[in-house]
Write an enzyme that holds these catalytic residues in place. Structure first.
Site, PDB file in Angstrom:
ATOM      1  N   ALA A  64      -4.678  27.184 -24.930  1.00 38.44           N
ATOM      2  CA  ALA A  64      -5.393  27.924 -23.893  1.00 38.44           C
ATOM      3  C   ALA A  64      -6.199  26.968 -23.013  1.00 38.44           C
ATOM      4  O   ALA A  64      -6.602  25.873 -23.451  1.00 38.44           O
ATOM      5  CB  ALA A  64      -6.322  28.952 -24.535  1.00 38.44           C
ATOM      6  N   GLY A  65      -6.424  27.383 -21.762  1.00 35.44           N
ATOM      7  CA  GLY A  65      -7.085  26.514 -20.800  1.00 35.44           C
ATOM      8  C   GLY A  65      -8.474  26.077 -21.216  1.00 35.44           C
ATOM      9  O   GLY A  65      -8.944  25.009 -20.784  1.00 35.44           O
ATOM     10  N   ARG A  66      -9.148  26.843 -22.068  1.00 34.34           N
ATOM     11  CA  ARG A  66     -10.506  26.457 -22.482  1.00 34.34           C
ATOM     12  C   ARG A  66     -10.491  25.330 -23.521  1.00 34.34           C
ATOM     13  O   ARG A  66     -11.539  24.774 -23.841  1.00 34.34           O
ATOM     14  CB  ARG A  66     -11.239  27.676 -23.040  1.00 34.34           C
ATOM     15  N   TYR A  67      -9.307  25.024 -24.067  1.00 34.59           N
ATOM     16  CA  TYR A  67      -9.231  24.002 -25.110  1.00 34.59           C
ATOM     17  C   TYR A  67      -8.670  22.669 -24.621  1.00 34.59           C
ATOM     18  O   TYR A  67      -8.729  21.672 -25.344  1.00 34.59           O
ATOM     19  CB  TYR A  67      -8.365  24.496 -26.270  1.00 34.59           C
ATOM     20  N   ILE A  68      -8.078  22.645 -23.460  1.00 31.81           N
ATOM     21  CA  ILE A  68      -7.454  21.407 -22.980  1.00 31.81           C
ATOM     22  C   ILE A  68      -8.136  20.955 -21.694  1.00 31.81           C
ATOM     23  O   ILE A  68      -8.744  21.750 -20.978  1.00 31.81           O
ATOM     24  CB  ILE A  68      -5.941  21.596 -22.751  1.00 31.81           C
TER      25      ILE A  68
END
Length: 893
Positions: A117-121
């Site tokens: 997910a975008g919040r993790y990368i």
């Protein structure tokens, strides 16, 4: 009606046709999808969403990583679509490993895993992107979709980015598929184009593999490339797939792979003999294919290419947006346009920089004169009544120096002078001011030289990109020429073909009937009938073949006289036939082959007259020609009722030829008298070094003409050798030193450093042993032994040069034939010297072998006569005995 009443006239109604509305709306939608979503622009090689992502990342860039979710949110200021499409586009940019530095789980292009997910990368612009993509001074801007922000019309990309990244998109009515190319090769091609030289660009895929670009067509519509996986032999029973074709993935538990599924399905259908498929892929691809006992690894490799996704065909379609319209170009056209655009951007950068330097030079000159001439101390300046009066005084004082300025002095220039603070005036240094002016003039002169030679400036730019980033992007896809693999030749014969002659059926399910041959599901079967017709049909579980058009007309059953697996383009299988032309016609003899026919269509080996029938038929896989005994029906005037006929006297012609007249008399029977040999001679074999395969099609290096039992000798670099067949399905190594026809009487001479004998140099002469198919080595079993020289010259002449501490010693001249005798390849040979040697070279031989005197066969002997003739009732009969037997007369004595 009163005067106060109004007369209401009916209003004209507006009619809107739905078909017209649909047409307009659909065209608007199609244009939007083509221009704003699916197809990249030729100016910068980017789709709109990619351009907006890069612009947002540049706005946020502080050389630290940013959360992808933040980048997506910022991009939504410019992109009028959902966050999912932005994130997907950003992940694709990151996986291409060119413009975006990635941190975290960004998925895997090998396995098909999705990114986290975008919040993790996190992501940031790469150094390549900062060098190549951005320059606000040369960027054309426009308002975003809501008018609140400005975004670039096109980014000033100084590189053919479209070719490096590739692109793929599906629009309304058209699609785009541009394959990625190598970063360094693009730079080399750009330099070649700028110098007016020829250039070629071929795809390079991040998944590796190999590619055949013979039909690439410069990336234009109608072209195609064949891409293959890289398959290695781990051992005779295990194959390892280490690179996969572009666009394929090994798959995961949640997203199964069509690539591995294609292998499993081919195994389930029996096309390949595979026991198990293991996916060991992580950072690199590793798929282990375990073969069943008895399966050929070479043939399985070919079958994997022919029947699975180990080989795929990709059709490029270079479609780009140019001047707000889709255009279909070639890869070379895109490169030329991008290089021209790069040259223009570099020129604009220098023009802008020259303008900035001229402004700096102008103000530096003004400042120097203003301070050195102490204009700010003039009484008239100090006592000026207004700003305009002060400006007029400064303008008057500067008038003598106007010719030295680069442009006209304006009021804004004078106001700028008046803003100079006293502290700066006090720190003014004349030497430093003149040095600064000189530096500015030198830089302007350098820019003028570059503007006069922009071609070389652009070439230097591409050399800089190649040297800086090319080493980080080596070519991963090997360019090769592929041989076309026929699936029918490599698919495993996983079925058995049977025939029921009484009922007229053939098929793989008739297991209680007569066995014909092993076959595969995709094989064809050729059938010959007694009436002279023949046809080719597909293998099936059960198929009726018991009648044909002629038998239907004559209302009788068709008799099958020959059935076999049909091999397309097989010119060595020769059919020897004797047939009767019609009910009362002559007997004809012919030889022919069947290389290609239309499936399920009937052909005729006779002349097609009613009552024609086949009297004698044989199928000869290597063109053999037998001798037959022809027996005629006796008549009172007939003196000879039988005679011999040799098929080797009959030429091989096409299947439609009628043949030669054998006899105008009525033929009773035709019998085999003796077997013959092939009239086609040995099979000529070539070795194609590009694909490392043997072939019969005159491709590559001629190896020799081979009889059935003859072998191929393969010698590898380092002295290893083995004997193998001349089967075109064989695979060969890359390090082949020599490949030739094996001769058991050929003498070889080798020089080697023998590790078993303290590393001293030895010479030995030997015959290569063909009693085993295992790989042997002429240097022996010690892996530390090293081959110096190997030659097949009959009488080699060697010169041994000393080296090291013994370099002062005279060279040794050796006649190898007299120096050492001929023994087996395992023999140690004879030591040359105990001194240190520098080299061993072969000189011109001092003698040549004597030519052997040809011998002739004894007179009266016939080399074609065979003693394996079958028993025949007519073998030793006289003409009168044969006539009596035919007429039913009995001899008592």
């Amino acid at each position: 009606m009163t005067d106060n009443e109004e007369i209401l006239e009916p209003k004209e109604e507006k009619v809107t046709h739905l078909s017209k509305m649909y047409m307009n709306w659909f065209l608007d939608y199609a244009s939007y999808v083509i221009l704003e979503r699916a197809v990249p622009y030729i100016a910068d090689g980017l789709k709109p969403v990619q351009r907006r992502i890069l612009h947002s990342m540049k706005q946020m860039d502080d050389r630290r990583f940013n959360k992808v979710a933040n980048i997506v949110g910022d991009t939504m200021k410019y992109h009028p679509h959902g966050d999912a499409s932005i994130k997907d586009a950003l992940v694709q940019l990151g996986q291409k490993d060119l413009l975006v530095d990635c941190q975290g789980n960004w998925g895997n292009i090998l396995t098909g895993d999705d990114a986290a997910a975008g919040r993790y990368i996190e992501a940031r612009l790469s150094k390549f992107a900062l060098d190549v993509v951005f320059n606000p001074k040369t960027t054309e801007w426009k308002f975003s979709y809501d008018g609140r922000n400005k975004e670039p019309v096109a980014l000033p990309v100084k590189y053919p980015l479209l070719l490096a990244q590739g692109a793929e998109g599906i629009a309304v009515g058209l699609n785009c598929k541009i394959l990625p190319h190598n970063v360094g090769e693009i730079c080399d091609a750009a330099i070649a184009y700028l110098h007016g030289e020829e250039f070629h660009l071929y795809p390079d895929f991040p998944t590796g593999g190999s590619i055949d670009v013979s039909k690439y067509n410069d990336g234009q519509r109608g072209g195609s490339v064949r891409v293959r996986a890289k398959i290695e032999k781990r051992d005779n029973k295990t194959l390892a797939i280490t690179e996969i074709p572009f666009g394929k993935t090994t798959g995961t538990a949640s997203k199964p792979s069509t690539f591995i599924d294609s292998i499993i399905k081919a195994a389930e259908k029996g096309k390949i003999k595979v026991r198990k498929v293991e996916d060991m892929t992580s950072a690199t691809v590793e798929i282990l294919v375990h073969l069943t006992p008895g399966a050929s690894s070479d043939k399985t490799i070919d079958a994997l290419y022919a029947c699975t996704d180990c080989e795929v065909s990709i059709s490029p379609n270079c479609c780009v947006i140019d001047e707000r319209k889709p255009q279909f170009l070639t890869v070379s056209d895109v490169l030329r346009r991008s290089v021209d655009n790069t040259l223009e951007l570099l020129r604009r950068e220098r023009l802008i920089r020259r303008g900035e330097l001229l402004e700096a030079l102008h103000f530096a000159s003004l400042e120097q004169i203003f301070i050195e001439e102490r204009i700010y101390k003039d009484k008239k300046f100090e006592n000026a009544e207004s700003m305009d009066a002060a400006c007029a005084h400064i303008d008057e004082r500067l008038t003598p120096w106007y010719p030295k300025f680069v442009r006209e002095v304006t009021k804004d220039d004078i106001l700028h002078l008046m803003e100079i603070k006293m502290a700066r005036i006090l720190r003014f240094n004349k030497d430093k001011a003149e040095e600064n002016i000189a530096r500015i003039k030198d830089e302007i002169a350098e820019i003028e030289r570059e503007l006069a030679n922009m071609v070389e400036v652009t070439c230097d730019w591409f050399r800089f990109i190649r040297d800086k980033y090319g080493k980080d992007h080596p070519r991963l896809t090997e360019i090769k020429s592929f041989d076309t693999i026929s699936a029918a030749k490599v698919v495993e014969a996983n079925q058995k073909l049977y025939i029921n002659r009484e009922e007229g059926f053939i098929g793989t399910s008739l297991k209680k009937d007569e066995f014909v041959a092993n076959c595969s599901d995709i094989d064809d079967v050729i059938l010959f009938y007694r009436d002279g017709t023949y046809k080719v049909v597909r293998v099936a579980e059960k198929l009726f073949v018991g009648e044909n058009e002629r038998s239907k007309a004559e209302k009788k059953k068709a008799e099958i006289i020959h059935i076999a697996i049909f091999k397309k383009n097989d010119s060595r299988t020769i059919y020897n036939v004797v047939y009767k032309d019609g009910k009362a016609g002559a007997a004809y003899i012919k030889r022919f082959n069947v290389t290609s026919v239309t499936r399920d269509r009937e052909y005729d080996l006779t002349q097609g007259k009613p009552g024609s029938r086949t009297l004698y038929f044989t199928a000869n896989p290597n063109g053999e020609a037998e001798i037959v005994k022809v027996t005629l029906k006796p008549t009172p005037k007939l003196k000879r009722v039988f005679f011999d006929k040799d098929f080797s006297e009959v030429g091989i012609k096409g299947r439609a030829s009628m043949g030669n007249i054998l006899s105008k008399q009525d033929v009773l029977r035709v019998q085999l008298k003796s077997h013959g040999t092939s009239t086609l001679g040995g099979r000529k074999v070539w070795f194609d070094p590009d694909v490392k395969r043997l072939n019969y099609d005159e491709h590559g290096i001629y190896v020799g003409e081979f009889a059935d039992n003859e072998k191929v000798l393969v010698i590898l670099e380092g002295g290893a050798y083995y004997i193998t067949s001349y089967d075109p399905n064989n695979h060969f190594e890359d390090n082949i030193w020599r490949i030739e026809k094996y001769r058991d009487d050929k003498v070889w001479t080798a020089c080697l450093f023998d590790a078993d004998q303290s590393g001293f140099p030895y010479v030995k002469r030997f015959l290569l042993d063909a009693s085993t198919t295992k790989r042997q080595n002429v240097t022996g079993d010690n892996p530390d032994s090293r081959l110096i020289l190997l030659t097949d010259t009959p009488y080699p002449h060697l010169l041994v040069t000393m080296g090291g501490d013994d370099a002062f010693r005279d060279p040794i001249d050796i006649d190898a034939a007299t120096f050492v005798g001929v023994k087996g390849y395992k023999a140690k040979g004879k030591r040359i010297t105990t001194f240190h040697i520098e080299s061993v070279v072969e000189l011109e031989p001092t003698r040549l072998p004597e030519e052997a005197t040809p011998t002739t066969e004894d007179e009266g002997s016939d080399p074609n006569t065979s003693n394996d003739a079958p028993d025949s009732a007519d073998a030793e009969q006289s003409q009168s005995d044969a006539i009596d037997e035919i007429n039913g007369q009995l001899h008592l004595f």
